[in-house]
Write a protein that holds these residues in place. Structure first.
Motif, PDB file in Angstrom:
ATOM      1  N   GLU A  50      31.687 -50.705 -10.070  1.00 48.42           N
ATOM      2  CA  GLU A  50      31.690 -52.167 -10.047  1.00 48.42           C
ATOM      3  C   GLU A  50      32.862 -52.721 -10.851  1.00 48.42           C
ATOM      4  N   TYR A  86      29.872 -46.600  -1.770  1.00 47.36           N
ATOM      5  CA  TYR A  86      29.849 -47.669  -2.768  1.00 47.36           C
ATOM      6  C   TYR A  86      30.018 -49.020  -2.083  1.00 47.36           C
ATOM      7  N   PHE A  90      27.462 -52.016  -2.396  1.00 45.98           N
ATOM      8  CA  PHE A  90      27.920 -53.206  -3.110  1.00 45.98           C
ATOM      9  C   PHE A  90      27.922 -54.436  -2.210  1.00 45.98           C
ATOM     10  N   MET A  96      30.614 -57.065  -3.817  1.00 49.50           N
ATOM     11  CA  MET A  96      31.863 -56.487  -3.316  1.00 49.50           C
ATOM     12  C   MET A  96      32.629 -57.596  -2.609  1.00 49.50           C
TER      13      MET A  96
END
Length: 100
Positions: A50, A86, A90, A96
């Motif tokens: 993140e 990911y 996300f 994201m």
């Protein structure tokens, strides 16, 4: 997808994870499945990912998370060249760029 990873045993693991309904189920399952150290390491990788998405520097990430630069580099490689796991998670979590 990594063909070495795709086995009947890993399929069964993922099927078991997909049956979990909430965080409490996840805590119980992963507490039984993983050591505390393994679980905290996975959580740390999510935090690192993140921060990388947020364009933080390796030094800032290492300072804030305690992750080694090797771990940060491995996560960065996954973000850049991996299977987009990911990114998928996300985006669904709304953390994201480009997520809804």
């Amino acid at each position: 997808m990594n063909s070495k990873l795709q086995t009947p045993e890993v399929d069964k693991l993922f099927e078991a994870i997909l049956t979990l309904k909430n965080k409490d189920d996840c805590y119980k399952f992963f507490s039984d499945l993983c050591t505390i150290k393994e679980l905290l390491a996975m959580a740390q990788r999510i935090e690192v990912a993140e921060m990388l998405v947020d364009k933080m520097t390796y030094l800032d990430i290492a300072d804030k998370t305690g992750a080694s630069t090797a771990t940060i580099s491995r996560v960065n490689r996954s973000l850049t060249y991996g299977e987009d796991g990911y990114r998928i998670a996300f985006e669904r979590l709304g953390i994201m760029p480009g997520s809804d």
